[in-house]
Design a protein around this motif. Structure first.
Motif, PDB file in Angstrom:
ATOM      1  N   UNK A 105       0.979  -1.064   0.265  1.00  0.00           N
ATOM      2  CA  UNK A 105       0.193   0.207  -0.074  1.00  0.00           C
ATOM      3  C   UNK A 105       0.766   1.772  -0.027  1.00  0.00           C
ATOM      4  N   UNK A 106       0.754   1.888  -0.549  1.00  0.00           N
ATOM      5  CA  UNK A 106       1.841   3.062  -1.190  1.00  0.00           C
ATOM      6  C   UNK A 106       1.427   4.328  -0.536  1.00  0.00           C
ATOM      7  N   UNK A 107       1.943   4.918  -0.252  1.00  0.00           N
ATOM      8  CA  UNK A 107       1.558   6.622   0.427  1.00  0.00           C
ATOM      9  C   UNK A 107       3.208   7.846   0.974  1.00  0.00           C
ATOM     10  N   UNK A 108       3.073   8.491   1.113  1.00  0.00           N
ATOM     11  CA  UNK A 108       4.065   9.391   0.936  1.00  0.00           C
ATOM     12  C   UNK A 108       5.239   9.921   2.051  1.00  0.00           C
ATOM     13  N   UNK A 109       5.040   9.561   3.656  1.00  0.00           N
ATOM     14  CA  UNK A 109       6.269   9.909   3.932  1.00  0.00           C
ATOM     15  C   UNK A 109       6.188   8.347   4.958  1.00  0.00           C
ATOM     16  N   UNK A 110       7.558   8.444   6.040  1.00  0.00           N
ATOM     17  CA  UNK A 110       7.629   7.197   6.988  1.00  0.00           C
ATOM     18  C   UNK A 110       6.204   6.874   7.720  1.00  0.00           C
ATOM     19  N   UNK A 111       5.653   9.018   8.352  1.00  0.00           N
ATOM     20  CA  UNK A 111       4.882   8.957   9.336  1.00  0.00           C
ATOM     21  C   UNK A 111       3.265   7.999   8.660  1.00  0.00           C
ATOM     22  N   UNK A 112       3.413   8.418   7.130  1.00  0.00           N
ATOM     23  CA  UNK A 112       1.544   7.996   6.528  1.00  0.00           C
ATOM     24  C   UNK A 112       2.445   6.395   6.794  1.00  0.00           C
ATOM     25  N   UNK A 113       3.285   6.329   6.571  1.00  0.00           N
ATOM     26  CA  UNK A 113       3.214   4.528   6.476  1.00  0.00           C
ATOM     27  C   UNK A 113       2.425   3.806   7.779  1.00  0.00           C
ATOM     28  N   UNK A 114       3.319   4.649   8.744  1.00  0.00           N
ATOM     29  CA  UNK A 114       2.515   3.847  10.272  1.00  0.00           C
ATOM     30  C   UNK A 114       1.086   3.905  10.360  1.00  0.00           C
ATOM     31  N   UNK A 275       6.483   6.227   0.413  1.00  0.00           N
ATOM     32  CA  UNK A 275       6.348   5.067   1.730  1.00  0.00           C
ATOM     33  C   UNK A 275       5.632   4.233   1.072  1.00  0.00           C
ATOM     34  N   UNK A 276       5.730   2.923   1.605  1.00  0.00           N
ATOM     35  CA  UNK A 276       4.804   1.868   1.487  1.00  0.00           C
ATOM     36  C   UNK A 276       5.138   1.047   2.807  1.00  0.00           C
ATOM     37  N   UNK A 277       3.858   0.682   2.481  1.00  0.00           N
ATOM     38  CA  UNK A 277       3.192  -0.241   3.618  1.00  0.00           C
ATOM     39  C   UNK A 277       2.722  -2.014   2.961  1.00  0.00           C
ATOM     40  N   UNK A 278       3.336  -2.703   3.405  1.00  0.00           N
ATOM     41  CA  UNK A 278       3.586  -3.660   2.840  1.00  0.00           C
ATOM     42  C   UNK A 278       2.764  -5.151   3.938  1.00  0.00           C
ATOM     43  N   UNK A 279       2.103  -5.906   3.795  1.00  0.00           N
ATOM     44  CA  UNK A 279       1.352  -7.011   4.605  1.00  0.00           C
ATOM     45  C   UNK A 279       1.450  -8.095   3.588  1.00  0.00           C
ATOM     46  N   UNK A 293     -17.317  -0.996   2.523  1.00  0.00           N
ATOM     47  CA  UNK A 293     -17.072  -0.443   3.894  1.00  0.00           C
ATOM     48  C   UNK A 293     -16.059  -1.667   4.073  1.00  0.00           C
ATOM     49  N   UNK A 294     -15.793  -3.086   3.597  1.00  0.00           N
ATOM     50  CA  UNK A 294     -14.851  -3.811   4.433  1.00  0.00           C
ATOM     51  C   UNK A 294     -13.310  -3.256   4.060  1.00  0.00           C
ATOM     52  N   UNK A 295     -13.466  -2.101   2.540  1.00  0.00           N
ATOM     53  CA  UNK A 295     -12.333  -2.210   1.799  1.00  0.00           C
ATOM     54  C   UNK A 295     -10.866  -1.072   2.775  1.00  0.00           C
ATOM     55  N   UNK A 296      -9.925  -0.487   2.560  1.00  0.00           N
ATOM     56  CA  UNK A 296      -9.381   0.459   3.117  1.00  0.00           C
ATOM     57  C   UNK A 296      -9.829   1.457   2.515  1.00  0.00           C
ATOM     58  N   UNK A 297     -10.408   2.604   3.047  1.00  0.00           N
ATOM     59  CA  UNK A 297     -10.501   3.812   1.989  1.00  0.00           C
ATOM     60  C   UNK A 297      -9.258   4.594   3.344  1.00  0.00           C
ATOM     61  N   UNK A 298      -8.681   4.680   2.687  1.00  0.00           N
ATOM     62  CA  UNK A 298      -7.268   5.453   2.803  1.00  0.00           C
ATOM     63  C   UNK A 298      -6.801   5.904   1.773  1.00  0.00           C
ATOM     64  N   UNK A 299      -5.603   6.909   1.008  1.00  0.00           N
ATOM     65  CA  UNK A 299      -5.815   7.647   0.168  1.00  0.00           C
ATOM     66  C   UNK A 299      -4.451   9.131  -0.015  1.00  0.00           C
ATOM     67  N   UNK A 300      -3.956   9.093  -0.604  1.00  0.00           N
ATOM     68  CA  UNK A 300      -2.830  10.224  -0.693  1.00  0.00           C
ATOM     69  C   UNK A 300      -3.251  10.557  -2.227  1.00  0.00           C
ATOM     70  N   UNK A 301      -3.365  11.532  -2.645  1.00  0.00           N
ATOM     71  CA  UNK A 301      -3.199  12.485  -3.704  1.00  0.00           C
ATOM     72  C   UNK A 301      -1.855  11.567  -4.357  1.00  0.00           C
ATOM     73  N   UNK A 302      -1.034  11.706  -4.058  1.00  0.00           N
ATOM     74  CA  UNK A 302       0.663  11.568  -4.604  1.00  0.00           C
ATOM     75  C   UNK A 302       1.064  10.034  -4.596  1.00  0.00           C
TER      76      UNK A 302
END
Ligand SMILES: *Cc1c(COP(=O)(O)O)cnc(C)c1O
Length: 421
Positions: A105-114, A275-279, A293-302
């Motif tokens: 799951x992609x995001x932008x920085x260490x904090x968002x990966x957490x 950043x990436x959060x892997x699972x 609604x069981x999906x992960x509704x989280x996302x960042x523009x970039x």
């Protein structure tokens, strides 16, 4: 007017009390392990710009790849779309991650990966109809500056105004070998008393806590207990990832593999933020449903920006190269030689090393810390070495391409600093 002076007018710097801090130093150029300021002074970057540019600054193997990508596809929405750089990166990253990792799951920085790891863990249990709402974390851990990441961080000296907004978090000491049993007992009782969703930890090295290191076997037994008790394990490898510990990931030192891994910093080889959060597949499957609604509704523009993905691919290619692997071995050997050289010096205690991460504590009492950091920092910069001492700790985390001569300069500057007090 100099850049430093122009900076003052509009810029608010991170982690800075502007009234008492010195002016920021304007850096105009970087190459390999070197930085240059606006007056032409040269510095060896002894911490790879906060552990990001591990293959050296402005490395052409990386910049050329990103430049080429820029001409073809710069940015596109990642919800409902995909692209070659993201797909190629996913294949390359899964190849080197611990082999229970399946989804990214992609995001932008260490904090968002957490943040994402925290939300994944909470919703994993929620989707299964279990009420698990709290987290376990290490004392003195650091996981970032956004609210969730700040909550699980134990280094909260400056978090006073936000204390009432924290997640429910229970802290345990780090296992250091001699206290492994005590810590395991502590964890066991917390797991039995509270509804723990996950355990988040920096594996083996706590970066912001001044490169404190702990015991792999002790950590493994904690992870094992979490595993059998349905507590998700979240390895924050934002700092330790990508070769710094001598292995691709610090999690490789433990037999039990984490359910979730947070990656950033040198993921993009120091070029751009991502950043990436892997699972594991099991985590992903708990979100896979006919119910939206069981999906992960989280996302960042970039999310999964193609340029950042290319930088990450170039970084992994370099990490896999025999040249970089050879350099890592040489840096490890150089650090060991330096450790031997200073180990009998009475001004030094707690010399420690894992991979290319090297740290020591100055044998000085807490009350005398006051100006210590600034004194050391100034001393190093005068010698043309950029290091960022923390309290009484001096640490080195050089890029993998640093030369023997450059390393020697860093060691000499550190040894010279012992005579400052
Ligand atoms: C730096 C760091 C973070 C936070 O990353 P940012 O990109 O600064 O938000 C989180 N965890 C660890 C272990 C880190 O070293």
């Amino acid at each position: 007017m100099s850049l430093s002076e122009r900076d003052k007018k509009h810029i608010w710097h991170p982690l800075t009390q502007h009234k008492t801090s010195a002016s920021p130093l304007a850096i105009v150029k970087a190459k390999g392990a070197l930085l240059w300021d606006e007056d032409g002074n040269e510095y060896i970057d002894g911490i790879a710009s906060w552990y990001t540019s591990m293959y050296g600054h402005c490395n052409e193997a990386i910049t050329s790849r990103v430049a080429k990508q820029m001409q073809v596809l710069d940015q596109v929405v990642f919800s409902g779309f995909t692209h070659e750089p993201a797909v190629e990166l996913s294949e390359k990253l899964i190849e080197i991650l611990p082999d229970n990792q399946q989804k990214l799951f992609f995001s932008d920085n260490g904090s968002t990966s957490v943040e994402i790891a925290i939300k994944m863990a909470l919703q994993f249990h929620f989707n299964k109809g279990e009420k698990k709402v709290a987290f376990l974390a290490f004392e003195e851990g650091f996981h970032g500056d956004t609210f969730g990441a700040m909550s699980v961080s134990g280094l909260s000296v400056y978090n006073g105004p936000f204390e009432g907004f924290s997640l429910e978090v229970y802290r345990i000491a780090t296992p250091k070998g001699d206290n492994n049993k005590v810590v395991l007992k502590q964890l066991k009782s917390l797991v039995s008393e509270h509804a723990i969703a996950g355990f988040i930890y920096e594996p083996l090295v706590q970066g912001a806590a001044a490169m404190k290191m702990h015991d792999a076997e002790g950590l493994n037994s904690l992870l094992k207990h979490c595993k059998v008790n349905n507590v998700l394990t979240i390895a924050d490898e934002v700092m330790t990832g990508f070769g710094k510990t001598g292995r691709n990931f610090a999690s490789e030192f433990m037999k039990i593999k984490p359910d979730i891994i947070c990656l950033s910093k040198s993921l993009t080889a120091g070029l751009v933020p991502m950043a990436i959060t892997s699972c594991t597949q099991e985590i992903f499957d708990a979100f896979y449903s006919d119910k939206i609604a069981k999906g992960l509704f989280h996302g960042h523009t970039y999310t999964a920006n193609p340029l950042a993905c290319q930088a990450a691919i170039a970084g992994i290619d370099l990490l896999n190269s025999s040249e970089i692997q050879e350099n890592i071995k040489q840096i490890i050997a150089s650090h060991q030689t330096f450790a031997k050289r200073i180990k009998n010096n009475k001004k030094v205690i707690n010399i420690r090393q894992i991979g290319v991460i090297f740290a020591l504590d100055l044998n000085i009492e807490m009350e005398r810390y006051g100006n210590l950091r600034n004194k050391l920092f100034t001393h190093f910069m005068k010698k043309g070495v950029f290091l960022r001492p923390l309290g009484n700790t001096i640490y080195i985390l050089p890029s993998f391409i640093i030369s023997k001569d450059q390393l020697t300069k860093i060691y000499d500057a550190i040894e010279d600093s012992f005579s400052l007090f």
